[in-house]
Design a protein around this motif. Structure first.
Motif, short mmCIF file in Angstrom:
data_model
loop_
_atom_site.label_atom_id
_atom_site.label_comp_id
_atom_site.label_asym_id
_atom_site.label_seq_id
_atom_site.Cartn_x
_atom_site.Cartn_y
_atom_site.Cartn_z
N CYS A 65 2.55 -3.54 -30.34
CA CYS A 65 3.51 -3.69 -31.43
C CYS A 65 4.17 -5.07 -31.37
O CYS A 65 3.98 -5.83 -30.42
CB CYS A 65 4.57 -2.59 -31.38
SG CYS A 65 5.53 -2.54 -29.85
N HIS A 66 4.96 -5.37 -32.38
CA HIS A 66 5.61 -6.66 -32.48
C HIS A 66 6.84 -6.72 -31.56
O HIS A 66 7.57 -5.75 -31.43
CB HIS A 66 6.02 -6.95 -33.92
CG HIS A 66 4.89 -6.84 -34.89
ND1 HIS A 66 3.77 -7.64 -34.80
CD2 HIS A 66 4.69 -6.01 -35.95
CE1 HIS A 66 2.94 -7.32 -35.78
NE2 HIS A 66 3.46 -6.33 -36.47
N GLN A 67 7.05 -7.88 -30.97
CA GLN A 67 8.16 -8.09 -30.04
C GLN A 67 9.33 -8.73 -30.78
O GLN A 67 9.20 -9.81 -31.35
CB GLN A 67 7.70 -8.98 -28.89
CG GLN A 67 8.75 -9.27 -27.84
CD GLN A 67 8.36 -10.47 -26.98
OE1 GLN A 67 9.14 -11.41 -26.83
NE2 GLN A 67 7.16 -10.47 -26.41
N ILE A 68 10.46 -8.04 -30.78
CA ILE A 68 11.68 -8.55 -31.41
C ILE A 68 12.78 -8.64 -30.36
O ILE A 68 12.96 -7.71 -29.57
CB ILE A 68 12.13 -7.64 -32.57
CG1 ILE A 68 11.06 -7.65 -33.68
CG2 ILE A 68 13.48 -8.06 -33.13
CD1 ILE A 68 11.34 -6.67 -34.81
N LEU A 69 13.48 -9.76 -30.32
CA LEU A 69 14.51 -9.99 -29.31
C LEU A 69 15.90 -9.91 -29.93
O LEU A 69 16.11 -10.38 -31.06
CB LEU A 69 14.33 -11.36 -28.66
CG LEU A 69 12.96 -11.65 -28.04
CD1 LEU A 69 12.95 -13.05 -27.43
CD2 LEU A 69 12.60 -10.61 -26.99
N LEU A 70 16.82 -9.33 -29.19
CA LEU A 70 18.23 -9.31 -29.58
C LEU A 70 19.00 -10.15 -28.57
O LEU A 70 18.97 -9.87 -27.37
CB LEU A 70 18.76 -7.88 -29.58
CG LEU A 70 20.29 -7.74 -29.76
CD1 LEU A 70 20.73 -8.23 -31.13
CD2 LEU A 70 20.73 -6.29 -29.55
N SER A 71 19.66 -11.17 -29.06
CA SER A 71 20.50 -12.00 -28.19
C SER A 71 21.95 -11.59 -28.36
O SER A 71 22.48 -11.60 -29.48
CB SER A 71 20.34 -13.49 -28.55
OG SER A 71 21.24 -14.27 -27.81
N SER A 72 22.59 -11.20 -27.26
CA SER A 72 23.98 -10.74 -27.33
C SER A 72 24.93 -11.89 -27.65
O SER A 72 26.10 -11.67 -27.93
CB SER A 72 24.38 -10.08 -26.01
OG SER A 72 24.18 -10.96 -24.93
N ALA A 73 24.43 -13.11 -27.59
CA ALA A 73 25.22 -14.30 -27.94
C ALA A 73 24.44 -15.11 -28.97
O ALA A 73 23.53 -14.61 -29.61
CB ALA A 73 25.51 -15.12 -26.68
N GLY A 74 24.82 -16.38 -29.13
CA GLY A 74 24.11 -17.24 -30.07
C GLY A 74 22.93 -17.92 -29.40
O GLY A 74 22.45 -17.47 -28.36
N PRO A 75 22.43 -19.02 -29.99
CA PRO A 75 21.33 -19.76 -29.37
C PRO A 75 21.73 -20.21 -27.96
O PRO A 75 22.85 -20.65 -27.75
CB PRO A 75 21.16 -20.97 -30.30
CG PRO A 75 21.80 -20.58 -31.58
CD PRO A 75 22.92 -19.65 -31.23
N SER A 76 20.83 -20.06 -27.01
CA SER A 76 21.15 -20.41 -25.63
C SER A 76 19.88 -20.86 -24.91
O SER A 76 18.78 -20.75 -25.43
CB SER A 76 21.74 -19.20 -24.89
OG SER A 76 20.76 -18.20 -24.69
N SER A 77 20.08 -21.36 -23.69
CA SER A 77 18.94 -21.83 -22.90
C SER A 77 18.04 -20.67 -22.48
O SER A 77 16.91 -20.89 -22.05
CB SER A 77 19.45 -22.56 -21.64
OG SER A 77 20.32 -21.71 -20.89
N TRP A 78 18.51 -19.44 -22.62
CA TRP A 78 17.68 -18.26 -22.30
C TRP A 78 16.74 -17.93 -23.45
O TRP A 78 15.62 -17.48 -23.24
CB TRP A 78 18.55 -17.04 -22.02
CG TRP A 78 19.47 -17.19 -20.86
CD1 TRP A 78 19.40 -18.13 -19.87
CD2 TRP A 78 20.61 -16.37 -20.55
NE1 TRP A 78 20.42 -17.96 -18.98
CE2 TRP A 78 21.18 -16.89 -19.36
CE3 TRP A 78 21.19 -15.28 -21.15
CZ2 TRP A 78 22.31 -16.33 -18.77
CZ3 TRP A 78 22.32 -14.71 -20.57
CH2 TRP A 78 22.88 -15.24 -19.39
N VAL A 79 17.23 -18.13 -24.67
CA VAL A 79 16.45 -17.68 -25.84
C VAL A 79 15.74 -18.81 -26.57
O VAL A 79 14.67 -18.60 -27.15
CB VAL A 79 17.38 -16.90 -26.80
CG1 VAL A 79 18.40 -17.80 -27.45
CG2 VAL A 79 16.58 -16.19 -27.87
#
Length: 518
Positions: A155-169
């Motif tokens: 299936c398709h991978q969708i990410l939820l970031s608990s913050a805004g744009p970051s070096s993790w995402v």
């Protein structure tokens, strides 16, 4: 006849409804109340839209409507293990630790959560069930190995970031993050023009993140992937295979930052419309002729863990105020002033929505900061660790609050900041302007989240939204190989020119000598 037509129309509507109903797996093992609020609200929004959702988390759902196609898979014991770990830590002392040690500690905690998840009997049962899903949604929080389940369920991978744009995402989707003006989550500085020192510090944080992920976290996560799926892709491949990133941010809360097409801001989607307050709170606030102050240190930090002199000093300051105070406190305070109400639990957003609200004293967590902008209430931020100092600095820079770090806390400063915030209208005006920006959006953030999840599934992962930069290695992304080649070419030209000049000069000197001899 009319009844038959009505049945026919209802049947057609149900068929249309079912065509657009997708099967979605939300895998959220993070044992934290604030993170659980974010993940739950997203899954609830998808269930409310008619999709068949499966929620894997450490907590059971409450009050699920009967018409939802909602299934809970509770990871028993994960929350207990996490809470036992928190008891060994003094969160109020965390910011004194070395940044490298904090990053490594965070990676170890999340690795433990991943291990507890993939070895949990219920997760093993789900893996072996041969069930089919259209999309897997997981949180971006050092949980990269869990992306392997997207391969298992195809299936398709969708990410939820608990913050805004970051070096993790950002690297997962090739989003640019210029170090010159995009502050790191833990840099603590959110001025528009970073000084030379802050840009240098910013660069160090970004490099530390990269090195920690590349040389420490990746190997741990790769081992977990092999446990999930022996022939699964590497973590490096999984990390850049996201179809969509949902960001808990918005330009009313965050500074304007670059976003690639498959990154969508849904900041504040977790906030529900205001509900009636419990009777005691309603009466307390309604009868506050000079307004109300609300004080909460969030879900992980406990006000009861503050030093005794600090607690007594705060109560003394509150007792001088004409405003009433609601303090979220985990135990009774027998020596509290008459204008202070102690509550072990508070419906925070509903309190902030009350028209008598004057000020919110907060630890500066992102959820609290977002709620205060949503409702237009100025803040006094007392950050302790993590992204709290950064959120607090942003509030002060944007003019809707004041901040001082917990380690710099004094009763005198606390009192003077309260007086300034309560008596100077500029803070209230600034946050109300921010609130207008927040609400002026083409669609509500939860509706936007549902739309984009559906969009990704409808368009088979929406590969047309992905930028090529996500798969480029660092030396190609930053054009290091091109600059190196240009440097070699330039150096070669300089060397050749030097040889030619040297040869020409030698011939000229020989010619001059011959003329002198003659």
């Amino acid at each position: 006849m009319m009844l038959l037509w009505l049945k026919f129309i209802l049947t057609c509507l149900l068929l249309v409804y079912n065509v657009h109903s997708y099967q979605i797996l939300g895998l959220f093992p993070m044992a934290s109340i604030s993170h659980h609020i974010l993940t739950t609200k997203l899954i609830e929004g998808l269930a409310e839209a008619g999709h068949e959702v499966t929620m894997v988390s450490p907590y059971a759902a409450k009050n699920v409507p009967k018409h939802w196609k909602y299934r809970d898979i509770v990871l028993d014991g994960v929350d207990e293990k996490f809470q036992d770990y928190l008891k060994t830590m003094n969160l109020y002392e965390m910011d004194k630790a070395n940044p490298i040690a904090i990053m490594r500690q965070m990676s170890n905690i999340m690795s433990e959560i991943v291990n507890n998840t993939i070895t949990h009997p219920k997760m093993i049962e789900l893996t072996n069930s041969n069930e089919q899903f259209d999309a897997l949604i997981i949180e971006v929080f050092h949980l990269d190995a869990l992306k392997a389940y997207a391969s298992i369920f195809n299936c398709h991978q969708i990410l939820l970031s608990s913050a805004g744009p970051s070096s993790w995402v950002n690297p997962t989707v090739g989003n640019p993050q210029p170090v010159s003006y995009v502050p790191h989550m833990f840099s603590g500085d959110f001025s528009k023009n970073l000084s030379f020192w802050n840009r240098s510090k910013n660069l160090v944080f970004y490099l530390l993140d990269y090195l920690m992920i590349t040389f420490f976290s990746n190997s741990l996560q790769d081992d977990f992937v092999k446990q999930i799926c022996s022939d699964g892709p590497s973590v490096s491949e999984l990390r850049t295979n996201a179809s969509l990133v949902l960001l808990n941010s918005h330009t009313s809360i965050y500074p304007a930052l670059p976003l690639v097409p498959n990154m969508v801001e849904i900041g504040g989607y977790f906030i529900d419309p205001p509900k009636p307050l419990p009777k005691d709170l309603q009466n307390f606030m309604d009868n506050a002729k000079d307004g109300v102050i609300y004080f909460s240190m969030g879900s992980n930090l406990k006000s009861k863990d503050l030093p005794e002199p600090t607690k007594n000093g705060i109560l003394k300051v509150f007792g001088k105020l004409k405003q009433r105070v609601i303090w979220k406190f985990e135990e009774d305070l027998p020596n509290k002033p008459a204008n202070v109400l102690i509550k072990k639990w508070c419906p925070q957003a509903d309190i902030l929505a009350h028209p008598k609200m004057k000020l919110f004293i907060t630890h500066g967590g992102l959820l609290s900061t977002t709620e205060t902008i949503y409702h237009g209430v100025p803040i006094l931020a007392i950050p302790v660790f993590g992204d709290q100092p950064t959120n607090a600095a942003r509030a002060e820079a944007d003019g809707y609050g004041l901040k001082f770090h917990y380690l710099d806390f004094t009763i005198e400063k606390f009192e003077s900041y309260l007086i300034e915030l309560l008596n100077n209208p500029k803070y209230s005006q600034a946050v109300k302007e921010r609130s207008k920006i927040y609400h002026d959006r083409p669609m509500k953030p939860r509706e936007a989240a549902v739309y984009w999840v559906e969009y990704i599934i409808r368009h088979n992962g929406a590969p047309h939204l992905r930028v090529a930069g996500r798969n480029l290695v660092w030396y190609k992304y930053f054009m290091v190989d091109v600059f190196a080649a240009l440097l070699v070419v330039f150096g070669s030209l300089v060397y050749v020119v030097k040889l030619i000049v040297k040869k020409f000069c030698c011939r000229s000197m020989k010619s001059d000598r011959k003329q002198k001899v003659l």
